[in-house]
Design an enzyme around this catalytic site. Structure first.
Site, mmCIF file in Angstrom:
data_model
loop_
_atom_site.group_PDB
_atom_site.id
_atom_site.type_symbol
_atom_site.label_atom_id
_atom_site.label_comp_id
_atom_site.label_asym_id
_atom_site.label_seq_id
_atom_site.Cartn_x
_atom_site.Cartn_y
_atom_site.Cartn_z
ATOM 1 N N TYR A 10 -0.776 12.830 -0.666
ATOM 2 C CA TYR A 10 -2.173 13.179 -0.972
ATOM 3 C C TYR A 10 -2.405 13.508 -2.453
ATOM 4 C CZ TYR A 10 -6.792 15.264 -0.885
ATOM 5 O OH TYR A 10 -8.104 15.558 -1.157
ATOM 6 N N LYS A 25 -4.581 11.183 -5.378
ATOM 7 C CA LYS A 25 -5.742 11.631 -6.157
ATOM 8 C C LYS A 25 -5.454 11.568 -7.665
ATOM 9 C CE LYS A 25 -8.571 12.530 -2.701
ATOM 10 N NZ LYS A 25 -9.766 11.714 -2.454
HETATM 11 P P1 NAP Z 1 -13.445 14.749 6.411
HETATM 12 O O1 NAP Z 1 -14.412 15.720 6.944
HETATM 13 O O2 NAP Z 1 -12.117 14.568 7.061
HETATM 14 O O3 NAP Z 1 -14.173 13.343 6.262
HETATM 15 C C1 NAP Z 1 -13.473 12.229 5.775
HETATM 16 C C2 NAP Z 1 -14.329 11.013 5.952
HETATM 17 O O4 NAP Z 1 -13.588 9.876 5.485
HETATM 18 C C3 NAP Z 1 -14.684 10.738 7.415
HETATM 19 O O5 NAP Z 1 -15.995 10.267 7.483
HETATM 20 C C4 NAP Z 1 -13.698 9.647 7.795
HETATM 21 O O6 NAP Z 1 -14.153 8.817 8.836
HETATM 22 C C5 NAP Z 1 -13.656 8.887 6.483
HETATM 23 N N1 NAP Z 1 -12.550 7.946 6.429
HETATM 24 C C6 NAP Z 1 -11.236 8.176 6.502
HETATM 25 N N2 NAP Z 1 -10.548 7.031 6.449
HETATM 26 C C7 NAP Z 1 -11.473 6.046 6.341
HETATM 27 C C8 NAP Z 1 -11.416 4.645 6.240
HETATM 28 N N3 NAP Z 1 -10.242 3.979 6.256
HETATM 29 N N4 NAP Z 1 -12.554 3.941 6.122
HETATM 30 C C9 NAP Z 1 -13.758 4.566 6.112
HETATM 31 N N5 NAP Z 1 -13.882 5.893 6.233
HETATM 32 C C10 NAP Z 1 -12.743 6.622 6.334
HETATM 33 O O7 NAP Z 1 -13.075 15.096 4.875
HETATM 34 P P2 NAP Z 1 -13.929 15.768 3.710
HETATM 35 O O8 NAP Z 1 -13.431 17.154 3.520
HETATM 36 O O9 NAP Z 1 -15.366 15.535 3.924
HETATM 37 O O10 NAP Z 1 -13.394 14.919 2.454
HETATM 38 C C11 NAP Z 1 -14.175 13.947 1.809
HETATM 39 C C12 NAP Z 1 -13.517 13.612 0.474
HETATM 40 O O11 NAP Z 1 -13.423 14.790 -0.322
HETATM 41 C C13 NAP Z 1 -12.089 13.062 0.610
HETATM 42 O O12 NAP Z 1 -11.891 12.039 -0.334
HETATM 43 C C14 NAP Z 1 -11.224 14.270 0.259
HETATM 44 O O13 NAP Z 1 -9.976 13.891 -0.265
HETATM 45 C C15 NAP Z 1 -12.090 14.964 -0.775
HETATM 46 N N6 NAP Z 1 -11.827 16.387 -0.921
HETATM 47 C C16 NAP Z 1 -12.033 17.252 0.104
HETATM 48 C C17 NAP Z 1 -11.773 18.602 -0.081
HETATM 49 C C18 NAP Z 1 -12.005 19.630 0.998
HETATM 50 O O14 NAP Z 1 -11.638 20.807 0.806
HETATM 51 N N7 NAP Z 1 -12.591 19.283 2.140
HETATM 52 C C19 NAP Z 1 -11.292 19.071 -1.326
HETATM 53 C C20 NAP Z 1 -11.087 18.150 -2.345
HETATM 54 C C21 NAP Z 1 -11.367 16.814 -2.151
HETATM 55 P P3 NAP Z 1 -13.686 9.002 10.382
HETATM 56 O O15 NAP Z 1 -14.604 10.034 10.969
HETATM 57 O O16 NAP Z 1 -13.851 7.630 10.936
HETATM 58 O O17 NAP Z 1 -12.255 9.458 10.346
#
Ligand code: NAP
Length: 251
Positions: free
Chosen positions: A172, A176
């Site tokens: 991961y 990034k």
């Molecule tokens: P999340 O709630 O797990 O949502 C992730 C989303 O990505 C879901 O809609 C998932 O779809 C989709 N996804 C995963 N694999 C995919 C694929 N192959 N094709 C299309 N869609 C796909 O995560 P989140 O926290 O919202 O994270 C969103 C972004 O922010 C990510 O890039 C993550 O690395 C980044 N981020 C998050 C945090 C945090 O604390 N949450 C911090 C830093 C960065 P499904 O429902 O189909 O699985």
């Protein structure tokens, strides 16, 4: 093929937008008056999410998009071309962490590392390149990549810092870090075309991504705000940087 570049206001596509930060980015862009393509791989979940945002007054349309599937990516680009003829904002939000237990570097499961890179890195290239012909038709295109502080080389190598204290993971954070570099490469290439490309660090947010692993009070909506700011930069805005709520973040 019908192209109607004058058909609507600003058009935005958000990947992985059926939940979490992506859905909030879609909601906030729609609240600004944009037409939003809410992209997701699961039909029911993307349609439910789009329907909810429409009931809140947004011009939001679901679109099938698995960022690891070249055929589906190409089909999505064709659909946008036929319906709208251009794209103004692309938010590469879809991301996965992969099984944390299987990414200690010395015993890393390469299948996990590949799976994470397929989504977080190669997926961004695949989607961006498929959408670039449409973005080039925009008068002010913006690309935003969702990064993480965990990918910051400066942060993870600063003795005593929070990031230096985290366990070592081969998939991961590295995905990034690679995405950050990719953001700079696209920014270099697209600067002359007026396309601004930046990375948004949403900060730790309470989503399915983090739930059960750490306790976080920051909401997905709060995390979405920096991506929305970068998606709506004026022509003199930065390109090739990474930003959080407080401003530029170190690589
Ligand atoms: P999340 O709630 O797990 O949502 C992730 C989303 O990505 C879901 O809609 C998932 O779809 C989709 N996804 C995963 N694999 C995919 C694929 N192959 N094709 C299309 N869609 C796909 O995560 P989140 O926290 O919202 O994270 C969103 C972004 O922010 C990510 O890039 C993550 O690395 C980044 N981020 C998050 C945090 C945090 O604390 N949450 C911090 C830093 C960065 P499904 O429902 O189909 O699985």
């Amino acid at each position: 093929m019908t192209q109607n570049t004058a058909c609507c206001g600003t058009l935005a596509l958000v990947t992985g937008a059926n939940k979490g930060i992506g859905r909030e980015i879609a909601a906030q862009l729609a609240a600004l008056g944009m037409t939003v393509l809410l992209a997701g791989r699961d039909r029911r979940r993307r349609e439910e999410a789009a329907s909810k945002l429409r009931s809140d007054g947004g011009d939001v349309h679901p679109i099938a998009l698995d960022v690891t599937d070249p055929d589906i990516i190409a089909a999505a680009a064709r659909t946008l071309d036929e319906r709208f003829g251009r794209l103004d904002v692309l938010v590469n939000n879809a991301g996965i962490a992969g099984s944390i237990d299987r990414q200690t570097p010395s015993i890393a499961d390469l299948d996990v590392v590949r799976e994470v890179f397929n989504t977080n890195f190669f997926g961004v290239i695949g989607v961006t390149n498929a959408m670039l012909p449409l973005l080039r038709r925009s008068s002010a295109a913006r690309i935003v990549n969702l990064t993480s502080s965990l990918g910051s080389l400066a942060g993870m190598s600063e003795p005593g810092s929070r990031l230096a204290g985290l366990p070592p993971w081969a998939a991961y954070p590295t995905s990034k870090t690679a995405l950050n570099s990719l953001t700079v490469q696209y920014a270099k290439e697209l600067r002359s075309a007026g396309i601004l490309v930046n990375a948004a660090d949403p900060g730790g947010c309470d989503t399915d991504f983090t739930r059960g692993k750490v306790t976080i009070t920051r909401t997905a909506a709060q995390g979405a705000a920096i991506a929305v700011r970068l998606a709506t930069l004026g022509p003199d805005g930065p390109t090739g940087g990474a930003f959080n709520d407080d401003g530029p973040v170190p690589w």
